[in-house]
Design a protein around this motif. Structure first.
Motif, PDB file in Angstrom:
ATOM      1  N   PHE A   1     -10.718  -2.623  -1.495  1.00  0.00           N
ATOM      2  CA  PHE A   1      -9.605  -2.903  -2.412  1.00  0.00           C
ATOM      3  C   PHE A   1      -8.510  -3.747  -1.756  1.00  0.00           C
ATOM      4  CE2 PHE A   1      -9.834   0.162  -6.255  1.00  0.00           C
ATOM      5  CZ  PHE A   1     -11.181  -0.087  -6.389  1.00  0.00           C
ATOM      6  N   VAL A   2      -8.420  -3.693  -0.431  1.00  0.00           N
ATOM      7  CA  VAL A   2      -7.409  -4.537   0.228  1.00  0.00           C
ATOM      8  C   VAL A   2      -7.806  -6.010   0.087  1.00  0.00           C
ATOM      9  CG1 VAL A   2      -6.116  -5.002   2.321  1.00  0.00           C
ATOM     10  CG2 VAL A   2      -6.939  -2.697   1.878  1.00  0.00           C
TER      11      VAL A   2
ATOM     12  N   ILE B   1       0.855  -1.197   0.000  1.00  0.00           N
ATOM     13  CA  ILE B   1       0.000   0.000   0.000  1.00  0.00           C
ATOM     14  C   ILE B   1       0.886   1.241   0.000  1.00  0.00           C
ATOM     15  CG2 ILE B   1      -1.724   1.308   1.295  1.00  0.00           C
ATOM     16  CD1 ILE B   1      -2.704  -1.384   2.443  1.00  0.00           C
ATOM     17  N   VAL B   2       0.610   2.141  -0.923  1.00  0.00           N
ATOM     18  CA  VAL B   2       1.342   3.407  -0.976  1.00  0.00           C
ATOM     19  C   VAL B   2       0.345   4.540  -0.772  1.00  0.00           C
ATOM     20  CG1 VAL B   2       2.830   4.903  -2.351  1.00  0.00           C
ATOM     21  CG2 VAL B   2       3.009   2.413  -2.586  1.00  0.00           C
ATOM     22  N   VAL B   3       0.461   5.217   0.359  1.00  0.00           N
ATOM     23  CA  VAL B   3      -0.376   6.394   0.623  1.00  0.00           C
ATOM     24  C   VAL B   3       0.439   7.593   0.143  1.00  0.00           C
ATOM     25  CG1 VAL B   3      -1.697   7.675   2.341  1.00  0.00           C
ATOM     26  CG2 VAL B   3      -1.365   5.214   2.626  1.00  0.00           C
TER      27      VAL B   3
ATOM     28  N   ILE C   1      -3.734  -0.948  -8.347  1.00  0.00           N
ATOM     29  CA  ILE C   1      -5.110  -0.475  -8.271  1.00  0.00           C
ATOM     30  C   ILE C   1      -5.154   0.769  -7.393  1.00  0.00           C
ATOM     31  CG2 ILE C   1      -6.203  -2.710  -8.712  1.00  0.00           C
ATOM     32  CD1 ILE C   1      -6.531  -3.172  -5.787  1.00  0.00           C
ATOM     33  N   ALA C   2      -6.179   1.607  -7.625  1.00  0.00           N
ATOM     34  CA  ALA C   2      -6.270   2.862  -6.877  1.00  0.00           C
ATOM     35  C   ALA C   2      -7.706   3.083  -6.421  1.00  0.00           C
ATOM     36  CB  ALA C   2      -5.805   4.032  -7.745  1.00  0.00           C
TER      37      ALA C   2
ATOM     38  N   MET D   1      -0.122  -3.506  -5.891  1.00  0.00           N
ATOM     39  CA  MET D   1       0.053  -2.226  -5.217  1.00  0.00           C
ATOM     40  C   MET D   1      -1.275  -1.496  -5.152  1.00  0.00           C
ATOM     41  SD  MET D   1       3.673  -1.072  -6.771  1.00  0.00           S
ATOM     42  CE  MET D   1       3.868   0.126  -5.479  1.00  0.00           C
ATOM     43  N   ILE D   2      -1.534  -0.907  -4.000  1.00  0.00           N
ATOM     44  CA  ILE D   2      -2.713  -0.065  -3.820  1.00  0.00           C
ATOM     45  C   ILE D   2      -2.214   1.363  -3.667  1.00  0.00           C
ATOM     46  CG2 ILE D   2      -4.648   0.490  -2.305  1.00  0.00           C
ATOM     47  CD1 ILE D   2      -4.713  -2.441  -1.454  1.00  0.00           C
TER      48      ILE D   2
END
Lengths: 317, 632
Positions: free
Chosen positions: B384-385, B337-339, B373-374, B400-401
């Motif tokens: 989405f997780v 996960i990329v915030v 995915i976003a 990757m989110i």
């Protein structure tokens, strides 16, 4: 089975793993490389402890020594340069049932992987770390490593290494929560075997530095030691590495060393007149992170869902 | 500001209640004065009431900034509506400021406009320090010049009747003020206050109730302005949370047992939540020694047959890229996960940007095809997780989110998810492995394969990041390398074949199609709806899958005269010095879409460090539509 006499209806014969059961593809290290001896010793320990190959995992980074997992017929993880430790910790965190070895080199551990080395010692998860230290980068062809001696020439320091070498033993012993630190040599199979076995049996992170000959780039470095064993100091103690009688003859220099004394261990590690060989330090009571991380493995799906539902409900409006 | 005055009704007092379909409220104070608590409680109340909301945290960069400073403003923006609210909107209708300096920080941020009703604590007018009194008076005059409706409220003086430490009490007084203005049920608020302060004892409850009641009564007696935002009771159970909490709960719901992380803004709050909660579900948060170790640890878990996620932001992603490439090469299932925050480098740590799309896609050595995915809403952050874990295992690799700081701190109600036990199924069975099946038995058509995990007898193999054959043996032969690259890439085409073309918001054809991704959904659609209401032929499309992209895009795009991406990342303005069609650097999604569709897709992207409000999008789209009109 019907028709057989009662006493023949034994259970399947107990599994007996032989050396072949641990031997992967033929090792492709150079002839005379000390890594071969370490591989043999690990396979013998695995056989003598009857480790199920499917329950045994060897994790490595990058470098000559990190080819190690390929030559075992167990599960293996040949990872990234310097990063064997975090991967091994991740595996161990949720798999207390596995038998784990981490194989690393002086570049892998003491240069690019230094941060992970320090913290893995501190985490003290149940891992057997073998540092195959040949004082040089071999795979990338002869560059100075952190443990290269002062003055040694290499492709990156053709006029000689200007810095004093880093001491992997004193660094490890300087890390809070270190629990097992030993040193051995690749050219004495009994001591190599006994050290790796003791490291495997230790519950926690055992760190074994192995002085390892590189016939190609640093053959002169340990040749002198090999031919003049007075440069080696054999550490002896009832709680140390078990010694065969033959070792008494081979090691003219011996000293009693209590592995429970941290200050004494650090003093021995820092000696620059001899290579201390044996168990420098052991602390079975050091805190183990893997005992924390493996908690909760037995939770059922229903319990996990109930916990999630509880936290989700806090946001209900 | 699209507030519409739908109705006017008389109330028992002389004041009138304006019925509006949406409103924007802000409360700001010095850090430590509790404006955030007030804002959260107000948001919670209106959400329970059945209003749509979107809230934004106003956060100072420092932990304890100096008091009465512009940089120290702390608080919340709450946009409430009769219908679901999808973004923070434009200008505030009401701002409650506990001093005039923090209000300036909101003015600097463009949050106010002429007509905004401003409540300021007038205690500063009587402050013993001449300088403070002078600055306060100057500010009040300035606010009036700017066209704000300024109401000086005796907040501190009123609070002193109930507490010796008004700094800790003004927020409840302000909550009373807001509840009176919006005609919220005071009994419900009193219950909330009692619950919130129950741990601090009866005296604390009494004090806060008294502060609330005082603010409420004072407002009823002294303030003419009243508003009502009609609400519809929700038909189903709802939850309200921010995007990081949704990600964290999604992690738990997905049965992920290990969250391996290193502290980084704005991703870390998800781990704070999990540090407690995940343990109760049998897992744990590993705080690694660095970003590299965090992903390495997660990969180790996954290799060992366990489920793991690593969560980070842009600079952390940069450090993780070598291991990301490993996970692609060695086909290790993993949720990453990329915030996103503002870049490049350490950039804008607390601010929103969509600048990591290309880094996520390409920042690994060699060709490293991976799924990206976003989520576009808070609700999608949760679901989405679950999707990502499933995709990671089915397609055997990293997923990757890409979230961002806007989603991370924004709050929105959504239907409470029904947890499914199938989401928690273990990733692999522990039965013996058929020894004749290699660890990479790539299906020649799909590239898909199953993996053995340690413990499975007969499956012993060595995972490696080196080029390898089906047996995972190191293989440098040309043909093997060609084939294995093809197999890893094929998986994305297979996934794409299973996806549906995206829905167009608006008509399926027209003059202008706006394409977006991630947290801009609400702003873009609000802008498009407004222009469509005025008769413009504009539609929008929002991508959730960025690698592989949803299919059918070219066909959709061809039905519009112009396609324009709107993104919060950098692109060269087309008319700037030295910029030619050849030298112009496009925004990230537009680059990808141009290469995929060979259509001359344009972009309009900005990096304000905040969401682009609908009004700015409207203005730009108007300009574009006018250009199209002139062309034809």
């Amino acid at each position: 089975m019907s028709g057989l006499r009662q006493e023949w209806e034994a259970e399947a014969p107990p599994r007996n793993c032989t050396l072949q059961d641990y031997q992967g593809v033929p090792a492709r290290w150079c002839p005379g490389c000390g890594d071969h001896a370490v591989l043999n010793a690990v396979q013998q320990v695995a056989r003598d402890k009857q480790l199920p190959p499917e329950k045994t995992v060897v994790v490595s980074g990058i470098g000559c020594s990190s080819r190690f997992p390929h030559y075992m017929k167990t599960y293996g993880f040949h990872g990234l340069h310097g990063r064997a430790f975090p991967v091994a910790c991740g595996v161990r965190s949720r798999r207390p049932d596995l038998h784990m070895f981490v194989v690393t080199g002086d570049g892998d551990c003491c240069a690019i992987g230094t941060a992970h080395w320090i913290h893995t010692i501190r985490y003290n998860m149940d891992l057997t770390i073998l540092l195959l230290d040949n004082n040089i980068y071999g795979l990338t062809k002869n560059q100075t490593s952190p443990t290269t001696r002062t003055g040694e020439r290499s492709n990156t320091h053709p006029r000689g290494n200007v810095l004093p070498p880093l001491n992997p033993l004193s660094v490890t012993l300087g890390v809070t929560n270190a629990s097992f630190v030993a040193q051995t040599i690749d050219w004495n199979p009994p001591h190599l075997y006994s050290t790796i076995r003791a490291a495997y049996e230790h519950k926690g992170t055992s760190f074994v530095r192995i002085l390892q000959r590189c016939p190609h780039f640093t053959s002169h470095v340990f040749a002198a030691v090999q031919h003049d064993m007075s440069q080696v100091l054999l550490l002896t103690h009832d709680d140390g590495i078990p010694l065969e009688p033959s070792m008494q003859r081979l090691f003219p220099n011996r000293a009693a060393h209590d592995p429970h004394q941290l200050a004494a261990a650090r003093a021995v590690a820092e000696r620059d007149d001899v290579y201390p060989v044996g168990l420098l330090y052991r602390d079975e009571r050091a805190a183990r992170y893997d005992l924390q991380t493996s908690q909760g493995l037995g939770k059922s799906q229903a319990e996990k869902m109930a916990a999630t539902e509880k936290w989700l409900s806090r946001y209900e409006i | 500001m699209s507030t519409t005055m739908a109705d006017l009704e008389a109330t028992p007092s002389a004041s009138t209640v304006r019925v509006v379909d949406q409103h924007i409220v802000e409360i700001v104070s010095d850090s430590g004065e509790g404006a955030q608590t007030c804002g959260q409680m107000f948001a919670d109340l209106v959400a329970r009431n059945g209003n749509g909301i979107w809230t934004v945290e106003i956060i100072p960069a420092e932990i304890e900034p100096p008091s009465r400073s512009r940089a120290g403003a702390s608080g919340n923006r709450i946009r409430l509506g009769s219908n679901p609210v999808t973004n923070a909107g434009d200008h505030a209708d009401i701002v409650v400021a506990l001093n005039e300096q923090v209000l300036y920080s909101r003015i600097d941020a463009g949050a106010l406009h002429p007509g905004t009703i401003v409540f300021v604590d007038r205690t500063w007018a009587e402050h013993p320090d001449d300088e403070i009194r002078r600055r306060y008076q100057e500010a009040i005059e300035d606010f009036r010049r700017r066209g704000y409706t300024v109401i000086e409220a005796p907040i501190e003086a009123q609070c002193r009747q109930h507490t010796d430490d008004p700094r800790k009490g003004k927020n409840m007084w302000a909550l009373g003020l807001l509840c009176a203005i919006y005609d919220l049920d005071a009994a419900t608020v009193r219950e909330n206050i009692s619950r919130r302060f129950s741990r601090k004892g009866d005296a604390a409850i009494e004090k806060n109730l008294a502060l609330f009641a005082d603010g409420y009564d004072w407002t009823l007696a002294n303030v003419q302005q009243r508003f009502r935002v009609p609400a519809h009771k929700h038909a189903q159970p709802m939850v309200v949370m921010n995007g990081n909490q949704a990600l964290a709960l999604g992690i738990m719901a997905a049965g992920i047992e290990v969250c391996s992380m290193y502290p980084i803004t704005p991703a870390t709050s998800a781990s704070h939540f999990l540090a407690n909660a995940l343990q109760e579900a049998g897992g744990f948060v590993h705080q690694a020694e660095d970003e590299i170790a965090a992903i390495g640890f997660a990969i180790g878990c996954s290799y060992a047959g366990k489920t793991a996620v690593t969560i980070t932001s842009g600079p952390g992603l940069a450090l993780k890229t070598e291991f990301l490439g490993y996970a692609v090469m060695a086909e290790v299932p993993l949720v990453v996960i990329v915030v996103q925050r503002g870049g490049p480098s350490t950039g804008l740590p607390t601010k929103i940007e969509q600048g990591d799309l290309l880094a996520a896609l390409y920042a690994s050595p060699g060709d490293s095809p991976k799924i990206i995915i976003a989520p576009a809403t808070i609700e999608e952050c949760f679901h989405f997780v679950v999707t990502a874990r499933r995709l990671a295992e089915d397609f055997r690799g990293p997923v990757m989110i890409l979230s961002d700081a806007n989603l991370a701190t924004g709050q929105q109600p959504f239907p409470k998810p029904q947890l499914q036990s199938s989401w928690l199924a273990p990733p692999v069975e522990q039965a013996a492995w058929d020894q004749s099946v290699p660890p990479f038995a790539w299906d020649p058509e799909t590239g898909l394969s199953r993996r053995p995990i340690p413990g499975q007898r007969g499956g012993e193999y060595v995972l490696t990041g080196l080029a390898h054959d089906e047996a995972s043996h190191v293989a440098y032969e040309s043909a093997i390398n060609q084939k294995s690259m093809e197999m890893r890439s094929r998986k994305l085409a297979v996934l794409k074949s299973a996806l549906h073309p995206p829905q167009v918001h608006g008509s399926a054809e027209g003059d202008l199609l706006v394409v977006g991704w991630g947290s801009t959904l609400g702003c873009i659609e609000e802008a498009v709806d407004q222009l469509r209401g005025e008769g413009h032929r504009v539609s929008s499309l929002h991508l959730r899958f960025l690698s592989p992209m949803e299919p059918g895009l070219k066909k959709i795009f061809e039905r519009f005269r112009k396609v324009l991406t709107v993104e919060v990342n950098y692109s060269d303005p087309a008319d700037a010095a030295f910029i030619t069609p050849e030298s112009r650097r496009y925004s990230q999604l537009s680059q990808l879409l141009r290469s995929q569709t060979l259509i001359d897709i344009d972009c309009w992207s900005q990096v304000p460090g905040s969401p682009i409000p609908p009004s700015r999008i409207v203005a730009e789209l108007r300009r574009r539509l006018e250009m199209l009109r002139q062309e034809s």
